[in-house]
Write a protein that holds these residues in place. Structure first.
Motif, PDB file in Angstrom:
ATOM      1  N   TYR A 147      46.178  46.595  43.317  1.00  0.00           N
ATOM      2  CA  TYR A 147      47.334  46.777  42.456  1.00  0.00           C
ATOM      3  C   TYR A 147      48.638  46.300  43.065  1.00  0.00           C
ATOM      4  CZ  TYR A 147      43.818  49.168  39.893  1.00  0.00           C
ATOM      5  OH  TYR A 147      42.659  49.423  39.207  1.00  0.00           O
ATOM      6  N   THR A 148      48.721  46.274  44.402  1.00  0.00           N
ATOM      7  CA  THR A 148      49.931  45.759  45.016  1.00  0.00           C
ATOM      8  C   THR A 148      49.715  44.318  45.472  1.00  0.00           C
ATOM      9  OG1 THR A 148      50.436  47.965  45.804  1.00  0.00           O
ATOM     10  CG2 THR A 148      51.655  46.173  46.800  1.00  0.00           C
ATOM     11  N   ASP A 170      52.584  41.350  34.086  1.00  0.00           N
ATOM     12  CA  ASP A 170      51.193  41.692  34.404  1.00  0.00           C
ATOM     13  C   ASP A 170      51.100  42.887  35.326  1.00  0.00           C
ATOM     14  OD1 ASP A 170      49.950  39.819  32.902  1.00  0.00           O
ATOM     15  OD2 ASP A 170      49.877  38.298  34.480  1.00  0.00           O
ATOM     16  N   ASN A 171      51.914  42.908  36.346  1.00  0.00           N
ATOM     17  CA  ASN A 171      51.818  43.950  37.361  1.00  0.00           C
ATOM     18  C   ASN A 171      53.144  44.039  38.123  1.00  0.00           C
ATOM     19  OD1 ASN A 171      51.276  45.583  39.519  1.00  0.00           O
ATOM     20  ND2 ASN A 171      49.387  44.559  40.124  1.00  0.00           N
ATOM     21  N   TYR A 190      34.337  31.476  33.180  1.00  0.00           N
ATOM     22  CA  TYR A 190      35.530  31.300  32.386  1.00  0.00           C
ATOM     23  C   TYR A 190      35.576  29.891  31.832  1.00  0.00           C
ATOM     24  CZ  TYR A 190      40.409  31.223  31.054  1.00  0.00           C
ATOM     25  OH  TYR A 190      41.576  31.118  30.350  1.00  0.00           O
ATOM     26  N   MET A 201      23.799  43.165  45.340  1.00  0.00           N
ATOM     27  CA  MET A 201      24.123  43.175  43.909  1.00  0.00           C
ATOM     28  C   MET A 201      24.007  41.781  43.310  1.00  0.00           C
ATOM     29  SD  MET A 201      24.760  45.834  42.260  1.00  0.00           S
ATOM     30  CE  MET A 201      25.735  45.366  40.843  1.00  0.00           C
ATOM     31  N   ARG A 243      54.260  46.115  40.228  1.00  0.00           N
ATOM     32  CA  ARG A 243      54.112  46.425  41.659  1.00  0.00           C
ATOM     33  C   ARG A 243      53.894  45.156  42.460  1.00  0.00           C
ATOM     34  NH1 ARG A 243      53.046  51.380  44.014  1.00  0.00           N
ATOM     35  NH2 ARG A 243      52.100  50.373  45.799  1.00  0.00           N
ATOM     36  N   PHE A 244      52.994  44.323  41.917  1.00  0.00           N
ATOM     37  CA  PHE A 244      52.663  43.075  42.597  1.00  0.00           C
ATOM     38  C   PHE A 244      53.890  42.173  42.628  1.00  0.00           C
ATOM     39  CE2 PHE A 244      50.798  38.695  42.112  1.00  0.00           C
ATOM     40  CZ  PHE A 244      50.390  38.585  43.427  1.00  0.00           C
ATOM     41  N   ILE A 262      29.125  36.679  37.932  1.00  0.00           N
ATOM     42  CA  ILE A 262      30.560  36.692  37.732  1.00  0.00           C
ATOM     43  C   ILE A 262      30.843  36.054  36.379  1.00  0.00           C
ATOM     44  CG2 ILE A 262      32.696  35.652  38.514  1.00  0.00           C
ATOM     45  CD1 ILE A 262      31.630  36.013  41.363  1.00  0.00           C
ATOM     46  N   GLU A 263      31.683  36.731  35.601  1.00  0.00           N
ATOM     47  CA  GLU A 263      31.986  36.254  34.254  1.00  0.00           C
ATOM     48  C   GLU A 263      32.535  34.827  34.317  1.00  0.00           C
ATOM     49  OE1 GLU A 263      34.754  37.710  30.539  1.00  0.00           O
ATOM     50  OE2 GLU A 263      34.244  39.111  32.117  1.00  0.00           O
ATOM     51  N   ARG A 315      55.994  36.435  33.901  1.00  0.00           N
ATOM     52  CA  ARG A 315      54.626  36.847  33.563  1.00  0.00           C
ATOM     53  C   ARG A 315      54.050  37.728  34.658  1.00  0.00           C
ATOM     54  NH1 ARG A 315      51.413  32.429  33.466  1.00  0.00           N
ATOM     55  NH2 ARG A 315      53.072  31.028  34.134  1.00  0.00           N
ATOM     56  N   MET A 316      54.390  37.376  35.908  1.00  0.00           N
ATOM     57  CA  MET A 316      53.932  38.183  37.029  1.00  0.00           C
ATOM     58  C   MET A 316      54.441  39.608  36.892  1.00  0.00           C
ATOM     59  SD  MET A 316      54.335  36.214  40.574  1.00  0.00           S
ATOM     60  CE  MET A 316      54.788  37.368  41.802  1.00  0.00           C
ATOM     61  N   SER A 351      47.390  40.465  41.162  1.00  0.00           N
ATOM     62  CA  SER A 351      47.583  40.753  39.752  1.00  0.00           C
ATOM     63  C   SER A 351      46.249  40.459  39.078  1.00  0.00           C
ATOM     64  CB  SER A 351      48.691  39.866  39.201  1.00  0.00           C
ATOM     65  OG  SER A 351      48.960  40.214  37.876  1.00  0.00           O
ATOM     66  N   LYS A 376      25.094  40.591  40.413  1.00  0.00           N
ATOM     67  CA  LYS A 376      25.897  40.612  39.185  1.00  0.00           C
ATOM     68  C   LYS A 376      26.486  39.237  38.982  1.00  0.00           C
ATOM     69  CE  LYS A 376      27.115  44.297  36.667  1.00  0.00           C
ATOM     70  NZ  LYS A 376      27.671  45.582  36.605  1.00  0.00           N
ATOM     71  N   ARG A 432      34.468  45.204  29.440  1.00  0.00           N
ATOM     72  CA  ARG A 432      34.659  45.294  30.870  1.00  0.00           C
ATOM     73  C   ARG A 432      34.565  46.743  31.282  1.00  0.00           C
ATOM     74  NH1 ARG A 432      39.821  42.356  32.840  1.00  0.00           N
ATOM     75  NH2 ARG A 432      38.752  40.460  33.337  1.00  0.00           N
ATOM     76  N   ARG A 433      33.796  47.006  32.307  1.00  0.00           N
ATOM     77  CA  ARG A 433      33.713  48.393  32.771  1.00  0.00           C
ATOM     78  C   ARG A 433      34.904  48.691  33.649  1.00  0.00           C
ATOM     79  NH1 ARG A 433      28.266  49.734  35.404  1.00  0.00           N
ATOM     80  NH2 ARG A 433      29.295  48.544  37.029  1.00  0.00           N
ATOM     81  N   ILE A 434      35.611  49.705  33.311  1.00  0.00           N
ATOM     82  CA  ILE A 434      36.750  50.085  34.145  1.00  0.00           C
ATOM     83  C   ILE A 434      36.463  51.463  34.730  1.00  0.00           C
ATOM     84  CG2 ILE A 434      39.199  50.528  34.241  1.00  0.00           C
ATOM     85  CD1 ILE A 434      39.221  47.869  33.251  1.00  0.00           C
TER      86      ILE A 434
END
Lengths: 515, 351
Positions: free
Chosen positions: A349-350, B229-230, B8, B1, B232-233, B5-6, B225-226, A353, B3, B349-351
């Motif tokens: 989260y930090t 989106d987040n 794109y 695992m 914190r980031f 990867i989705e 956009r950054m 993104s 799995k 999507r599993r969250i």
């Protein structure tokens, strides 16, 4: 001995990171016993207990209570079965009284309508008396100390008549007197018929309080043993596994003229609390060294990271990058504005993104290179990303959302991004937390490479293997202060066992003045 | 695992992402048909004129396109603001206020002719930009909720503008509650007479390119956009938090003002009381349907305009009231705010 809870072959895989937190784990809790669940950070202890408490779903396996298969999909289900959990971080309403917090969700009411202040209060008072707790039922929770708040959490569980009480690292934030009080409470609960699971990684506590100890390592259950039959050394060995090969150290002395980053008597004081979050932290980072900082969680490493990230203002002291002041009294550090390379511990989260493509994550901290005054250098971004992807062996495509990668690959993206902008210093926080062995050793190689090329590396990590094998010098944090400093040549002689007393704050080794 | 990867693939992803949208449009149109049978004596006629009305004459067609223009411009501003996490829902007030400021300024600057009109639009954009920007400043300074402050400020401003139009600036020569008409030199020229479609369409299309470039082809857009989106980031990456809390609010307010003033200069030629009622909300719905992508704003706005002009002709040639369009728009608005519905065609999507 009658088994009250049995967990069979539990598997839990975290999405996004695909980290296998629990790998076919079996656990049995007997009636009227205190069971310690031991393991290092990230061993999967908390995950397993959250599964039992209904806070996490699991992918495979089965849980039995009283010999019957049960379905626990929420804490409410767990409560119905008499299972209660005290989280590592208290979840109380500060503005409510002790009694109000305890009865919250299961209040005594007048005519099913009004909150019955007197009855609730007296019930909680009786409960407090029966268990010899020290809190007042009408005190505001906000005014309590951490230890007292924890008492309230336990009261909450007792009020709900739990038969199985789970405590997640209850002693992490307590003073030694508070720990003694907690343990006597636990013993009296045990004698009343409550079964207790204690998540901890402190060896002497395991031996002191528990009947049996279950040991986990990297998501797997190593085994469950009668406490009377094991000692600290053997538990420690099982928790940590075989120690990884130590990479050769080149550094033998440090050129003290080459300070890059300097933290000058930094403290963070808290309102109304005697114990500061950070207590007079003082160190210099030189070029061409790895300076390790370690400590048990809740002892100041996290705060130091927040300070360096510029999230927390400091109350006293100064931080310098060469001669530039990054932070001084009551200010947040300008580390990010200046753009010092920084690998944060919170990589999801930090550090990234998750919904943005790998390419955008890759250029996020060096934007100036890819955006001329007007427009965007799309091709350059693509080429740059592809180049880093192949150089750091990241399994992904540039346009893929970074959230679809595994934890190791996400961390490699972050590391690649930050290493690319290194001039003479980098700050790495928990760089390999929760990663598989191959990603972790790849990241260790990169950190050593940086050091060997003359970069100053500040490494904040609670992983003792990592700290001992990588650090040239080492600082140990306990209760917000540096309690021990080990210089060049001293760290390699240390073992995890010998660091123990310092980590727990039982021993102190500080030379005053600069080191 | 093991799995997977989705994978794109941009084209497949785009097609999949349309599934939810098509479903939403379908449901809302079904609701329309249902309501026609319920409300109308002549449902066949109602439905015929609702769907075909906008294409029956050049006049209707031109008016439909013209209706889309303010929705495009307003929707662009909202796309930019929402993409950065600035939930500006004060569009009603910002558009109305901008329109009034533009009208009053252009009347005052009549001697300057065309230049006066350009200046008037600029002044209007600045004023509404600041009006919206206040919410951004409040958020930065005291961590208030933009959703609430922008809405409250806008509601108050609507009342103030109403007072100004019906009181001090009322034109006594008309029966309408309206300001004086703008000078003829400031009026935009028509493209498709006899309809109202005018040169503001060119501005709207140009704005799409400009906002797209700003959002996806510039450093500002990248950082914006950054931050959306987040946060914190973005903060970690050294993005200027103050700028991205205030600028998107300012830009969306200014775009609303542009939409409002072009409506006056091209279509209404005076600020008439309540002329813009609903435009602010509809532009917001358009941005939601377009999922904040500037080029998708055009079809989304056309869809809304189509519903509105369809309802107009159904009202004219059959027996339903204009509120029929509001029902469809409301259904779309309501459904499109569901993220689950929007992601209907995408993998879970599993969250």
């Amino acid at each position: 001995m009658f088994p009250i809870v049995q967990m069979h072959s539990i598997v839990k895989v975290y999405p996004y990171t695909l980290l296998k937190a629990n790998d076919h784990v079996d656990l049995t809790l007997n009636e009227r016993e205190i069971l310690s669940l031991a393991g290092e950070n990230g061993a999967g202890k908390t995950t397993l207990m959250k599964i039992l408490y209904g806070m996490e779903e699991f992918d495979e396996g089965m849980i039995e209570v009283d010999g019957k298969k049960v379905n626990i999909s929420s804490p409410l289900d767990a409560a119905r079965l008499g299972i209660g959990m005290v989280q590592q971080h208290v979840t109380l309403v500060d503005e409510f009284t002790v009694a109000q917090n305890v009865v919250l969700g299961k209040e005594n009411t007048v005519h099913h309508l009004l909150y019955d202040e007197r009855k609730n209060s007296s019930k909680v008072a009786t409960l407090i008396e029966e268990n010899h707790f020290s809190v007042e039922p009408d005190a505001l929770v906000g005014s309590l100390s951490v230890g007292e708040k924890q008492q309230v959490e336990i009261l909450k569980m007792l009020y709900r008549d739990v038969r199985v009480l789970i405590l997640d690292e209850p002693t992490a934030v307590l003073t030694s007197q508070e720990i003694d009080a907690l343990f006597s409470t636990l013993r009296s609960l045990q004698s009343k018929g409550v079964s207790i699971i204690l998540i901890t990684h402190k060896l002497h506590e395991i031996l002191e309080i528990s009947d049996r100890v279950a040991i986990m390592r990297q998501g797997a259950m190593i085994g469950t043993y009668e406490t009377s039959l094991v000692d600290e050394q053997s538990i420690g060995r099982m928790m940590m596994g075989e120690t990884a090969a130590v990479p050769a150290k080149i550094l033998t002395s440090i050129d003290s003229d080459r300070i890059v980053l300097s933290v000058d008597h930094v403290s963070i004081e808290r309102h109304n609390q005697k114990q500061p979050l950070l207590d007079d932290i003082h160190f210099d980072l030189f070029r061409g060294e790895i300076l390790g900082c370690t400590g048990i969680s809740g002892n100041g490493l996290g705060q130091l990271e927040s300070v360096l990230l510029g999230e927390l203002p400091i109350s006293k002291g100064k931080i310098f990058y060469h001669d530039t002041i990054l932070s001084s009294e009551h200010k947040r550090a300008r580390t990010r504005e200046i753009g010092l390379p920084f690998v944060p511990s919170d990589r999801l989260y930090t550090g990234s993104s998750l919904t943005a493509p790998v390419s955008e994550n890759m250029i996020a901290t060096s934007r100036e290179k890819f955006f001329p005054p007007f427009g965007i250098r799309k091709r350059k971004i693509q080429a740059y990303t592809r180049q880093l992807i192949s150089r750091y062996k990241i399994k992904s495509e540039p346009y893929q959302a970074i959230g679809t990668l595994s934890g190791g690959n996400i961390q490699k993206v972050i590391l690649a991004r930050e290493i690319e902008k290194v001039k003479d210093v980098i700050i790495c926080c928990e760089p390999t937390w929760g990663l598989d062995a191959s990603s972790a050793s790849f990241i260790h190689e990169q950190i050593i490479k940086l050091r060997n090329s003359g970069i100053g590396v500040l490494l904040l990590s609670s992983n003792l293997d990592e700290i001992i094998s990588l650090s040239d010098r080492l600082l140990i944090f306990s209760r917000g202060a540096v309690v021990a400093r080990f210089g060049v040549g001293e760290v390699s002689t240390m073992t995890k066992e010998s660091l123990g007393p310092f980590l727990l704050g039982k021993a102190v080794r500080v030379k005053r003045g600069k080191m | 695992m093991n799995k997977k990867i989705e994978c794109y693939n941009p084209v497949i992803y785009m097609l999949r992402s349309m599934v939810g949208l098509i479903f939403i449009v379908f449901v809302s149109l079904v609701a329309l048909v249902g309501f026609s049978y319920y409300l109308s004596e002549t449902p066949d006629k109602t439905i015929y004129y609702f769907f075909n009305g906008p294409f029956l004459s050049l006049y209707d067609f031109g008016n439909m396109i013209n209706m889309a223009v303010p929705l495009i411009i307003g929707g662009l501003g909202i796309s930019l603001a929402f993409r950065s996490g600035s939930m500006n829902i004060g569009g009603e007030g910002q558009l109305y206020f901008g329109a009034l400021i533009a009208t009053l300024t252009v009347i005052a600057l009549e001697p300057l002719g065309r230049a006066g009109a350009v200046i008037a639009i600029f002044v209007a954009m600045m004023s509404s930009g600041i009006l919206a920007g206040i919410s951004g400043v409040l958020r930065y300074r005291w961590n208030t909720n933009v959703l609430i402050t922008s809405f409250l400020i806008s509601n108050a401003v609507v009342l103030i503008v109403n007072y100004l139009i019906t009181g001090p600036f009322d034109d006594p020569l008309t029966n309408l509650f309206s300001t004086q008409p703008i000078p003829e030199t400031a009026e935009l020229s028509y493209i498709l007479p006899p309809s109202n479609l005018n040169t503001s369409l060119i501005v709207a299309v140009a704005a799409v390119f400009i906002i797209h470039a700003l959002m996806y082809r510039s450093r500002t857009g990248f950082e914006l956009r950054m931050y959306g989106d987040n946060p914190r980031f973005a903060k970690y990456a050294g993005v200027n938090v103050m700028y991205y809390q205030i600028m998107p609010m300012f830009v969306s307010g200014a775009m609303y003002a542009l939409a409002g003033s072009l409506s006056i200069f091209g279509t209404y030629h005076a600020t008439i009381k309540d002329f813009s009622s609903g435009m602010g909300w509809n532009a917001l719905a358009v941005a939601l349907i377009a999922r904040y992508r500037p080029f998708a704003v055009i079809p989304a706005a056309l869809f809304f305009a189509y519903i509105e002009s369809g309802a107009r002709s159904a009202m004219l040639y059959s027996d339903v009231t204009f509120e029929l369009s509001s029902i469809v728009q409301a259904t779309v608005f309501f459904l499109v705010s569901s993220v689950t519905l929007q992601r209907l065609g995408l993998k879970k999507r599993r969250i």
